[in-house]
Write a protein that holds these residues in place. Structure first.
Motif, PDB file in Angstrom:
ATOM      1  N   LEU A   7       0.678  -1.421  -0.187  1.00  0.00           N
ATOM      2  CA  LEU A   7      -0.103  -0.107   0.102  1.00  0.00           C
ATOM      3  C   LEU A   7       0.834   1.342  -0.098  1.00  0.00           C
ATOM      4  N   PRO A   8       0.585   2.109  -0.841  1.00  0.00           N
ATOM      5  CA  PRO A   8       1.477   3.527  -0.856  1.00  0.00           C
ATOM      6  C   PRO A   8       1.350   4.180   0.486  1.00  0.00           C
ATOM      7  N   ALA A   9       0.361   4.120   1.393  1.00  0.00           N
ATOM      8  CA  ALA A   9       0.411   4.983   2.421  1.00  0.00           C
ATOM      9  C   ALA A   9       1.497   4.663   3.497  1.00  0.00           C
ATOM     10  N   MET A  10       1.906   3.130   3.068  1.00  0.00           N
ATOM     11  CA  MET A  10       2.863   2.510   4.071  1.00  0.00           C
ATOM     12  C   MET A  10       4.300   3.120   4.003  1.00  0.00           C
ATOM     13  N   LEU A  11       4.274   4.096   3.088  1.00  0.00           N
ATOM     14  CA  LEU A  11       5.627   4.599   2.958  1.00  0.00           C
ATOM     15  C   LEU A  11       5.906   5.795   3.915  1.00  0.00           C
ATOM     16  N   GLY A  12       4.796   6.386   4.659  1.00  0.00           N
ATOM     17  CA  GLY A  12       4.747   7.292   5.422  1.00  0.00           C
ATOM     18  C   GLY A  12       4.972   7.041   7.023  1.00  0.00           C
ATOM     19  N   PRO A  13       4.500   8.005   8.016  1.00  0.00           N
ATOM     20  CA  PRO A  13       4.837   7.554   9.223  1.00  0.00           C
ATOM     21  C   PRO A  13       3.587   7.110   9.809  1.00  0.00           C
ATOM     22  N   MET A  38       8.832   5.563   9.312  1.00  0.00           N
ATOM     23  CA  MET A  38       8.870   5.001   7.846  1.00  0.00           C
ATOM     24  C   MET A  38       8.255   3.743   8.029  1.00  0.00           C
ATOM     25  N   LEU A  39       6.927   3.462   7.954  1.00  0.00           N
ATOM     26  CA  LEU A  39       5.972   2.290   8.302  1.00  0.00           C
ATOM     27  C   LEU A  39       6.467   1.161   7.385  1.00  0.00           C
ATOM     28  N   GLN A  40       6.812   1.445   6.228  1.00  0.00           N
ATOM     29  CA  GLN A  40       7.092   0.298   5.221  1.00  0.00           C
ATOM     30  C   GLN A  40       8.241  -0.267   5.820  1.00  0.00           C
ATOM     31  N   GLU A  41       9.341   0.430   5.823  1.00  0.00           N
ATOM     32  CA  GLU A  41      10.764  -0.193   6.521  1.00  0.00           C
ATOM     33  C   GLU A  41      10.631  -0.936   7.877  1.00  0.00           C
ATOM     34  N   ARG A  42       9.836  -0.253   8.826  1.00  0.00           N
ATOM     35  CA  ARG A  42       9.840  -0.917  10.179  1.00  0.00           C
ATOM     36  C   ARG A  42       9.057  -2.302   9.927  1.00  0.00           C
ATOM     37  N   LEU A  43       8.051  -2.356   9.299  1.00  0.00           N
ATOM     38  CA  LEU A  43       7.210  -3.322   9.044  1.00  0.00           C
ATOM     39  C   LEU A  43       7.875  -4.702   8.318  1.00  0.00           C
ATOM     40  N   ALA A  44       8.541  -4.123   7.503  1.00  0.00           N
ATOM     41  CA  ALA A  44       9.299  -5.291   6.608  1.00  0.00           C
ATOM     42  C   ALA A  44      10.233  -5.790   7.547  1.00  0.00           C
ATOM     43  N   ALA A  45      10.862  -5.055   8.191  1.00  0.00           N
ATOM     44  CA  ALA A  45      12.011  -5.636   9.380  1.00  0.00           C
ATOM     45  C   ALA A  45      11.116  -6.548  10.211  1.00  0.00           C
ATOM     46  N   ALA A  61      -2.116   2.250  11.224  1.00  0.00           N
ATOM     47  CA  ALA A  61      -2.823   3.798  11.196  1.00  0.00           C
ATOM     48  C   ALA A  61      -1.858   4.556  10.637  1.00  0.00           C
ATOM     49  N   THR A  62      -2.141   5.392   9.674  1.00  0.00           N
ATOM     50  CA  THR A  62      -0.972   6.323   9.058  1.00  0.00           C
ATOM     51  C   THR A  62      -1.640   7.658   8.927  1.00  0.00           C
ATOM     52  N   GLY A  63      -1.174   8.645   8.736  1.00  0.00           N
ATOM     53  CA  GLY A  63      -1.548  10.119   8.728  1.00  0.00           C
ATOM     54  C   GLY A  63      -0.608  10.954   8.589  1.00  0.00           C
ATOM     55  N   PRO A  64       0.291  11.128   7.464  1.00  0.00           N
ATOM     56  CA  PRO A  64       1.365  11.933   7.279  1.00  0.00           C
ATOM     57  C   PRO A  64       1.459  13.329   7.891  1.00  0.00           C
ATOM     58  N   ARG A  65       0.120  14.155   7.688  1.00  0.00           N
ATOM     59  CA  ARG A  65       0.174  15.252   8.084  1.00  0.00           C
ATOM     60  C   ARG A  65       0.001  15.611   9.508  1.00  0.00           C
ATOM     61  N   ILE A  66      -0.168  14.556  10.458  1.00  0.00           N
ATOM     62  CA  ILE A  66      -0.611  14.675  11.886  1.00  0.00           C
ATOM     63  C   ILE A  66       0.363  13.646  12.410  1.00  0.00           C
ATOM     64  N   MET A  67       1.051  12.879  11.911  1.00  0.00           N
ATOM     65  CA  MET A  67       1.684  11.976  12.511  1.00  0.00           C
ATOM     66  C   MET A  67       3.178  12.141  13.027  1.00  0.00           C
ATOM     67  N   ASN A  68       3.462  13.287  13.571  1.00  0.00           N
ATOM     68  CA  ASN A  68       4.933  13.563  13.905  1.00  0.00           C
ATOM     69  C   ASN A  68       5.306  12.508  14.987  1.00  0.00           C
ATOM     70  N   GLU A  69       6.596  12.693  15.307  1.00  0.00           N
ATOM     71  CA  GLU A  69       7.059  11.674  16.085  1.00  0.00           C
ATOM     72  C   GLU A  69       6.624  11.799  17.448  1.00  0.00           C
ATOM     73  N   ALA A 110      -3.009  13.946  19.512  1.00  0.00           N
ATOM     74  CA  ALA A 110      -3.022  12.591  19.970  1.00  0.00           C
ATOM     75  C   ALA A 110      -4.557  12.325  20.621  1.00  0.00           C
ATOM     76  N   ALA A 111      -4.761  13.135  21.316  1.00  0.00           N
ATOM     77  CA  ALA A 111      -5.936  12.615  22.136  1.00  0.00           C
ATOM     78  C   ALA A 111      -7.061  12.359  21.194  1.00  0.00           C
ATOM     79  N   GLN A 112      -7.196  13.381  20.010  1.00  0.00           N
ATOM     80  CA  GLN A 112      -8.281  13.136  19.296  1.00  0.00           C
ATOM     81  C   GLN A 112      -8.201  12.044  18.192  1.00  0.00           C
ATOM     82  N   VAL A 113      -6.786  11.910  17.945  1.00  0.00           N
ATOM     83  CA  VAL A 113      -6.496  10.623  16.995  1.00  0.00           C
ATOM     84  C   VAL A 113      -6.844   9.146  17.783  1.00  0.00           C
ATOM     85  N   THR A 114      -6.464   9.173  19.006  1.00  0.00           N
ATOM     86  CA  THR A 114      -6.823   8.219  19.851  1.00  0.00           C
ATOM     87  C   THR A 114      -8.494   7.872  19.907  1.00  0.00           C
TER      88      THR A 114
END
Length: 255
Positions: A7-13, A38-45, A61-69, A110-114
Motif C-alpha cells: 500500500l502506498p500509504a505505508m511509505l509514511g509515518p 517509515m512504516l514500510q521499512e519498520r514493518l518489513a523488518a 494507522a497512518t496520517g502523514p500530516r499529523i503523525m509527527n514523532e 494525539a487525544a483526538q486521533v486516539t
C-alpha cells in the motif's frame, strides 16, 4: 503482511499493532505496539524477524500530516496502556516507548486521533482496546503505596515531613487528603510537562500563598495548601520531579 506493505500509504509515518499467538504457558494473545516515521521499512523488518513469528494479524494507522514523532509516541504509550489494562492481550514489546516532551498541540492532536482510532480498532480487533472510555492508568503503573505512618483507616490525622534537593516540607495526612503546612520550602522550578502544577503555582503566587524565599531556587508556603493525595503534594514540593510519596514522606515520630 505482503499486501499491507504494497500500500502506498505505508511509505509514511504511523502507528501499528501486531497481534499473535499466546506465549508458552499462557492463554492470552500477545500484542506489539509500535510507531515509525517509515512504516514500510519498520514493518518489513518485523516481517523478517524470527522472534515475531507468533504474529498473525496487524492493524496499521497512518496520517502523514499529523503523525509527527511526538504524536506517534503519545499514541504508542496510550495504546500500550489500554491493551495492558483493558484488552485481551499481553504486551510483548521488548522495551517501553521512548520518553518525549509534548506541546499542548501535540497532546490535543494525539487525544483526538486516539478517539478516532478506538472504534476502528474495536471493529478490526474487538476487545483489544477500550471501546468507549480510555484506561487512565499510566504505562508502568504501580499500586500507589501510602506513606509510612499513615492511618490505613483514615481516622487519625498524622504529621509527615519530606526533604528533596534542598526542599523541606511538612504536611498532615488523613486518608487521601494531604495538607501542606505554612513554612514549608518547595522547589521553585517546575518540569515543562506538568501544566496543572504550573497553573496551581501561578494561582498561589498571585494570592500570596507562595512567596519567594532568600534562595531563588525555592518558594515558601505562607498558608495551608490542601491536596487530594500525598502523591499530588509530592509533585507540588518537587516541582513535578519523579519521586515516590511513600519513600519521601517520613512520619514525624520516626525522625
Amino acid at each position: 503482511m505482503d499486501r499491507l506493505l504494497d500500500l502506498p500509504a505505508m511509505l509514511g509515518p504511523g502507528l501499528y499493532i501486531l497481534v499473535g499467538m499466546p506465549a508458552p504457558q499462557s492463554t492470552k494473545l500477545r500484542a506489539v505496539v509500535g510507531e515509525s516515521g517509515m512504516l514500510q521499512e519498520r514493518l518489513a523488518a518485523h516481517a523478517a524477524d524470527p522472534t515475531l513469528d507468533f504474529v498473525w494479524d496487524a492493524c496499521v494507522a497512518t496520517g502523514p500530516r499529523i503523525m509527527n514523532e511526538t504524536v506517534r509516541l503519545i499514541l504508542q504509550r496510550a495504546f500500550v496502556d489500554e491493551i495492558a489494562n483493558h484488552g485481551f492481550a499481553t504486551i510483548a514489546n521488548r522495551q517501553d516507548a521512548e520518553r518525549f516532551t509534548a506541546t499542548e498541540h501535540d497532546i490535543a492532536t494525539a487525544a483526538q486521533v486516539t478517539e478516532d482510532l478506538r472504534p476502528l480498532l474495536d471493529m478490526a480487533m474487538p476487545g483489544l482496546v477500550a471501546a468507549v472510555e480510555p484506561v487512565k492508568a499510566p504505562i508502568g503503573a504501580r499500586v500507589v503505596m501510602a506513606p509510612r505512618g499513615l492511618d490505613p483507616l483514615g481516622l487519625v490525622r498524622t504529621t509527615h515531613t519530606m526533604r528533596w534537593r534542598g526542599a523541606l516540607a511538612t504536611a498532615t495526612m488523613r486518608g487521601g487528603e494531604t495538607v501542606l503546612l505554612p513554612g514549608s520550602r518547595i522547589v521553585a522550578d517546575v518540569c515543562a510537562n506538568t501544566q496543572w502544577l504550573r497553573e496551581k503555582r501561578i494561582e498561589l503566587i498571585g494570592s500570596g500563598v507562595l512567596v519567594p524565599g532568600d534562595d531563588a531556587r525555592y518558594l515558601t508556603v505562607a498558608a495551608f495548601v490542601t491536596f487530594r493525595s500525598a502523591r499530588e503534594a509530592t509533585a507540588f514540593v518537587t516541582g513535578g520531579a519523579s519521586a515516590s510519596a511513600r519513600l519521601t514522606w517520613m512520619p514525624i515520630d520516626e525522625l
